[in-house]
Design a protein around this motif. Structure first.
Motif, short mmCIF file in Angstrom:
data_model
loop_
_atom_site.label_atom_id
_atom_site.label_comp_id
_atom_site.label_asym_id
_atom_site.label_seq_id
_atom_site.Cartn_x
_atom_site.Cartn_y
_atom_site.Cartn_z
N ILE A 54 24.35 30.77 -9.54
CA ILE A 54 24.90 31.05 -8.21
C ILE A 54 26.43 31.04 -8.23
O ILE A 54 27.06 31.75 -7.45
CB ILE A 54 24.31 30.14 -7.11
N GLY A 55 27.02 30.27 -9.13
CA GLY A 55 28.47 30.32 -9.29
C GLY A 55 28.93 31.70 -9.74
O GLY A 55 29.91 32.25 -9.24
N ARG A 56 28.19 32.30 -10.69
CA ARG A 56 28.51 33.66 -11.15
C ARG A 56 28.31 34.68 -10.02
O ARG A 56 29.14 35.58 -9.84
CB ARG A 56 27.66 34.03 -12.36
N LEU A 57 27.23 34.54 -9.26
CA LEU A 57 26.99 35.47 -8.15
C LEU A 57 28.11 35.43 -7.13
O LEU A 57 28.50 36.45 -6.58
CB LEU A 57 25.68 35.12 -7.43
N GLN A 58 28.63 34.23 -6.91
CA GLN A 58 29.64 34.05 -5.88
C GLN A 58 31.06 34.22 -6.41
O GLN A 58 32.02 34.16 -5.65
CB GLN A 58 29.47 32.66 -5.24
N GLY A 59 31.19 34.38 -7.73
CA GLY A 59 32.51 34.61 -8.30
C GLY A 59 33.38 33.37 -8.35
O GLY A 59 34.60 33.47 -8.25
N GLY A 60 32.77 32.21 -8.48
CA GLY A 60 33.56 30.98 -8.54
C GLY A 60 32.70 29.76 -8.32
O GLY A 60 31.57 29.69 -8.80
N GLU A 61 33.24 28.83 -7.57
CA GLU A 61 32.53 27.57 -7.28
C GLU A 61 31.28 27.88 -6.45
O GLU A 61 31.35 28.57 -5.44
CB GLU A 61 33.45 26.63 -6.51
N PRO A 62 30.12 27.38 -6.88
CA PRO A 62 28.89 27.69 -6.15
C PRO A 62 28.79 26.94 -4.82
O PRO A 62 29.17 25.78 -4.72
CB PRO A 62 27.78 27.22 -7.10
N HIS A 63 28.32 27.65 -3.82
CA HIS A 63 28.08 27.08 -2.49
C HIS A 63 26.58 27.12 -2.24
O HIS A 63 25.90 28.07 -2.63
CB HIS A 63 28.82 27.86 -1.41
N ILE A 64 26.08 26.09 -1.57
CA ILE A 64 24.65 26.01 -1.26
C ILE A 64 24.45 25.83 0.23
O ILE A 64 25.33 25.27 0.89
CB ILE A 64 23.97 24.87 -2.06
N PRO A 65 23.31 26.29 0.73
CA PRO A 65 22.27 26.99 0.00
C PRO A 65 22.66 28.42 -0.32
O PRO A 65 23.38 29.06 0.43
CB PRO A 65 21.08 26.97 0.97
N THR A 66 22.17 28.88 -1.46
CA THR A 66 22.22 30.28 -1.81
C THR A 66 20.77 30.74 -1.91
O THR A 66 19.97 30.13 -2.60
CB THR A 66 22.94 30.50 -3.16
N ILE A 67 20.46 31.79 -1.17
CA ILE A 67 19.09 32.29 -1.10
C ILE A 67 19.07 33.70 -1.67
O ILE A 67 19.75 34.59 -1.15
CB ILE A 67 18.56 32.26 0.34
N ILE A 68 18.32 33.87 -2.75
CA ILE A 68 18.25 35.17 -3.43
C ILE A 68 16.90 35.81 -3.13
O ILE A 68 15.86 35.17 -3.24
CB ILE A 68 18.44 35.00 -4.95
N PHE A 69 16.96 37.08 -2.75
CA PHE A 69 15.77 37.82 -2.35
C PHE A 69 15.32 38.76 -3.46
O PHE A 69 16.08 39.07 -4.38
CB PHE A 69 16.05 38.60 -1.06
N GLU A 70 14.10 39.21 -3.34
CA GLU A 70 13.46 40.05 -4.34
C GLU A 70 14.27 41.31 -4.67
O GLU A 70 14.29 41.78 -5.81
CB GLU A 70 12.07 40.44 -3.85
N ASP A 71 14.98 41.84 -3.68
CA ASP A 71 15.75 43.07 -3.89
C ASP A 71 17.10 42.81 -4.56
O ASP A 71 17.89 43.73 -4.74
CB ASP A 71 15.93 43.83 -2.58
#
Length: 84
Positions: A43-60
């Motif tokens: 989630i840190g990579r998805l967000q481009g830095g420090e990860p924030h939560i919650p992160t919710i990833i969908f099938e698409d």
């Protein structure tokens, strides 16, 4: 729908998002970022830095970071819970 929620038990926003998913009987996979270093790094990579939560990833492949109940409900296509 394949949904993965990245968060931590101590996080009030994570508990709120999980409650909405449970209340709408939406199946999801829970990843505790305090216990799963790979999940936290993802989630840190998805967000481009420090990860924030919650992160919710969908099938698409789309994802929401720290969504409000209204944002999450809209993505799920369900009625949002009443605001207090």
């Amino acid at each position: 729908m394949n949904i993965t929620v990245y968060g931590a038990d101590w996080c009030p926003d994570c508990r709120r998002s999980k409650e909405l998913l449970l209340r709408t009987q939406t199946e999801f996979t829970w990843v505790d970022t305090d216990q799963d270093a790979d999940g936290k790094a993802l989630i840190g990579r998805l967000q481009g830095g420090e990860p924030h939560i919650p992160t919710i990833i969908f099938e698409d492949g789309s994802f929401l970071v720290e969504p409000s109940d209204q944002e999450l409900a809209a993505k799920l296509g369900v009625s949002p819970p009443p605001t207090s």
